[in-house]
Design an enzyme around this catalytic site. Structure first.
Site, short mmCIF file in Angstrom:
data_model
loop_
_atom_site.label_atom_id
_atom_site.label_comp_id
_atom_site.label_asym_id
_atom_site.label_seq_id
_atom_site.Cartn_x
_atom_site.Cartn_y
_atom_site.Cartn_z
NE ARG A 93 100.49 99.46 -8.01
CZ ARG A 93 100.76 98.26 -7.51
NH1 ARG A 93 100.96 98.10 -6.24
NH2 ARG A 93 100.81 97.21 -8.30
NE ARG A 129 98.78 97.03 -0.73
CZ ARG A 129 99.43 95.97 -1.22
NH1 ARG A 129 99.17 94.77 -0.78
NH2 ARG A 129 100.34 96.14 -2.16
NE ARG A 137 92.24 96.14 -1.57
CZ ARG A 137 91.74 94.91 -1.72
NH1 ARG A 137 90.46 94.69 -1.50
NH2 ARG A 137 92.52 93.91 -2.10
CG ASP A 147 96.00 95.85 -11.37
OD1 ASP A 147 96.62 96.29 -10.38
OD2 ASP A 147 96.43 94.93 -12.08
CE1 TYR A 171 101.86 89.75 -12.19
CE2 TYR A 171 102.27 91.24 -14.03
CZ TYR A 171 102.46 90.88 -12.70
OH TYR A 171 103.28 91.63 -11.91
O1 CP3 Z 1 99.26 104.15 -9.56
C1 CP3 Z 1 98.11 104.19 -9.09
O2 CP3 Z 1 97.82 104.70 -7.99
C2 CP3 Z 1 96.99 103.64 -9.95
C3 CP3 Z 1 96.61 102.30 -9.70
C4 CP3 Z 1 97.48 101.13 -10.09
C5 CP3 Z 1 97.37 99.89 -9.42
N1 CP3 Z 1 98.13 98.97 -10.08
C6 CP3 Z 1 96.53 99.64 -8.23
C7 CP3 Z 1 96.82 98.46 -7.39
C8 CP3 Z 1 98.40 100.96 -11.13
C9 CP3 Z 1 98.95 101.96 -12.13
C10 CP3 Z 1 98.78 99.59 -11.13
C11 CP3 Z 1 99.69 99.00 -12.14
C12 CP3 Z 1 100.15 97.61 -11.99
N2 CP3 Z 1 99.44 96.54 -11.51
C13 CP3 Z 1 101.39 97.14 -12.44
C14 CP3 Z 1 102.44 97.97 -13.16
C15 CP3 Z 1 103.21 98.84 -12.26
C16 CP3 Z 1 104.19 98.13 -11.39
O3 CP3 Z 1 104.01 98.19 -10.16
O4 CP3 Z 1 105.15 97.53 -11.92
C17 CP3 Z 1 101.45 95.76 -12.16
C18 CP3 Z 1 102.62 94.84 -12.45
C19 CP3 Z 1 100.20 95.40 -11.59
C20 CP3 Z 1 99.75 94.04 -11.19
C21 CP3 Z 1 99.43 93.99 -9.75
N3 CP3 Z 1 98.33 94.58 -9.16
C22 CP3 Z 1 100.17 93.34 -8.74
C23 CP3 Z 1 101.47 92.57 -8.97
C24 CP3 Z 1 99.48 93.54 -7.54
C25 CP3 Z 1 99.79 92.91 -6.22
C26 CP3 Z 1 101.02 93.50 -5.63
C27 CP3 Z 1 100.65 94.46 -4.57
O5 CP3 Z 1 101.20 95.57 -4.56
O6 CP3 Z 1 99.83 94.04 -3.73
C28 CP3 Z 1 98.35 94.37 -7.82
C29 CP3 Z 1 97.35 94.85 -6.84
C30 CP3 Z 1 97.17 96.34 -6.76
N4 CP3 Z 1 96.99 97.18 -7.82
C31 CP3 Z 1 97.10 97.12 -5.55
C32 CP3 Z 1 96.88 98.45 -5.95
C33 CP3 Z 1 96.69 99.66 -5.07
C34 CP3 Z 1 97.16 96.57 -4.14
C35 CP3 Z 1 95.87 95.87 -3.91
C36 CP3 Z 1 95.28 95.98 -2.55
O7 CP3 Z 1 94.69 97.01 -2.19
O8 CP3 Z 1 95.35 94.95 -1.85
#
Ligand code: CP3
Length: 343
Positions: A23, A27, A36, A73, A149
């Protein structure tokens, strides 16, 4: 001179320890928030190559990280299979939950590469614009985590519906897994063909499974994906992150076929060195909250991790993703600490 992240993953001697952070685009970065704000719909953001390229490169530019993970994602897979995926502020992902195994018939892998073409386009674009020493990383979720999910309809505390499929309708869940294994393997191959030099499989919820269910729904499908990707791209390293998998890390390290295992912050370092590193490269495992804390507590733990693990094949990372309240300066300080470390 080969890239330091690739050298570590291949078990070759390194002159410095490579670091990237799960990640790392997100944010906590003001420049991410700016991009964003122009894309209210999160999935549309993921499918806009220009924006995805920009936010992928932001942390690499700012911190001098050794890896660039494509901004995307894990939930693009259900989306491409035909299940509607939304993201709501404060709630995270929202899907129309699969009511039962009969709903699988409506899902299809056909056209997956066309649907996900913007992701591959962004990977190509990033890899053409990366500094020579930086490695391009692709990724996907593991079937168990993606299925959670799809079946729960979003995040879950107890995985009650998913587990009721696993225990009460295993043939139904197996059919969904067949589809997911094929889709995920194809998605990883397409990312490699677009320019990814390493791929990581995220099994964020591997740690909630009893032993036999772990074998059936985490280890076995992940091994199948690894073997399919290796069958097409044998030279590309694969990292598996079975979050909170505790006693099962060793099985992932020794029998999934992966080159590296990414460990969460609860894994004891001596165990990682004496057991896991004998079988695979180890990646990890600073607590993301120590990155929020910063200062001496963060640096002390980073040095302890390095002193214990950097004698073998090792990639510095967090135990899980960066959280939004992380001060960017702490990331800069961590990268400096890791890059300046010497045995
Ligand atoms: O690592 C990176 O920088 C690459 C991008 C990346 C994202 N999600 C961007 C993202 C990666 C590798 C993921 C993986 C991901 N997504 C996982 C596995 C890793 C982990 O954290 O366990 C999972 C379970 C998801 C599903 C997901 N996507 C969730 C549960 C959420 C919401 C939770 C949150 O943090 O808001 C997302 C949204 C998401 N994916 C964001 C980002 C940067 C935040 C979205 C935003 O900008 O509002």
């Amino acid at each position: 001179m080969t890239k330091s992240l690739l050298r570590a993953l291949k078990g070759e001697p390194q002159d410095r320890v490579p670091i990237w952070l799960m990640r790392q685009a997100g944010r906590y970065l003001p420049e991410y928030m700016e991009v964003r704000s122009k894309a209210p719909d999160f999935l549309k953001f993921c499918y806009s190559p220009d924006m995805a390229v920009e936010v992928t490169l932001q942390p690499v530019r700012r911190f001098g990280l050794d890896g660039a993970i494509i901004f995307s994602d894990i939930l693009v897979i259900p989306d491409a299979l035909g299940q509607k995926v939304g993201f709501e502020p404060g709630r995270g992902p929202v899907l129309e939950a699969l009511p039962g195994p009969e709903a699988i018939a409506a899902l299809s892998r056909e056209g997956l590469r066309e649907d996900l073409a913007p992701v591959y386009q962004a990977i190509g674009e990033v890899s053409r614009n990366l500094p020579a020493e930086v490695t391009m990383i692709g990724f996907a979720g593991a079937p168990w985590t993606i299925a959670s999910y799809m079946i729960e309809g979003g995040s879950s505390k107890d995985f009650a519906k998913l587990k009721s499929w696993a225990y009460g309708a295993p043939e139904g869940l197996a059919r969904l897994f067949d589809l997911l294994v094929a889709a995920i393997a194809d998605h990883l191959c397409a990312q490699i063909e677009a320019g990814a030099e390493v791929v990581q499989i995220f099994d964020s919820w591997a740690g909630v499974l009893p032993e036999q269910a772990f074998e059936a729904w985490s280890l076995r499908p992940i091994s199948e994906i690894v073997s399919r990707v290796k069958g097409v791209h044998p030279g590309v390293p694969i990292i598996v992150f079975p979050n909170r998998a505790a006693f099962y890390y060793q099985r992932i390290a020794s029998s999934s076929g992966a080159d590296a295992v990414s460990i969460d912050a609860t894994v004891p370092l001596e165990y990682a060195r004496d057991v896991l590193q004998k079988a695979a490269c180890v990646q990890g495992n600073l607590d993301p909250m120590l990155l929020v804390q910063g200062g001496e507590p963060m640096k002390r733990e980073a040095r302890r991790i390095l002193d214990t693990l950097a004698g073998g094949p090792f990639v510095f990372n967090l135990g899980h993703g960066i959280v939004p309240q992380t001060p960017p300066d702490h990331v800069a300080a961590l990268v400096e600490e890791v890059h300046n470390w010497r045995a």
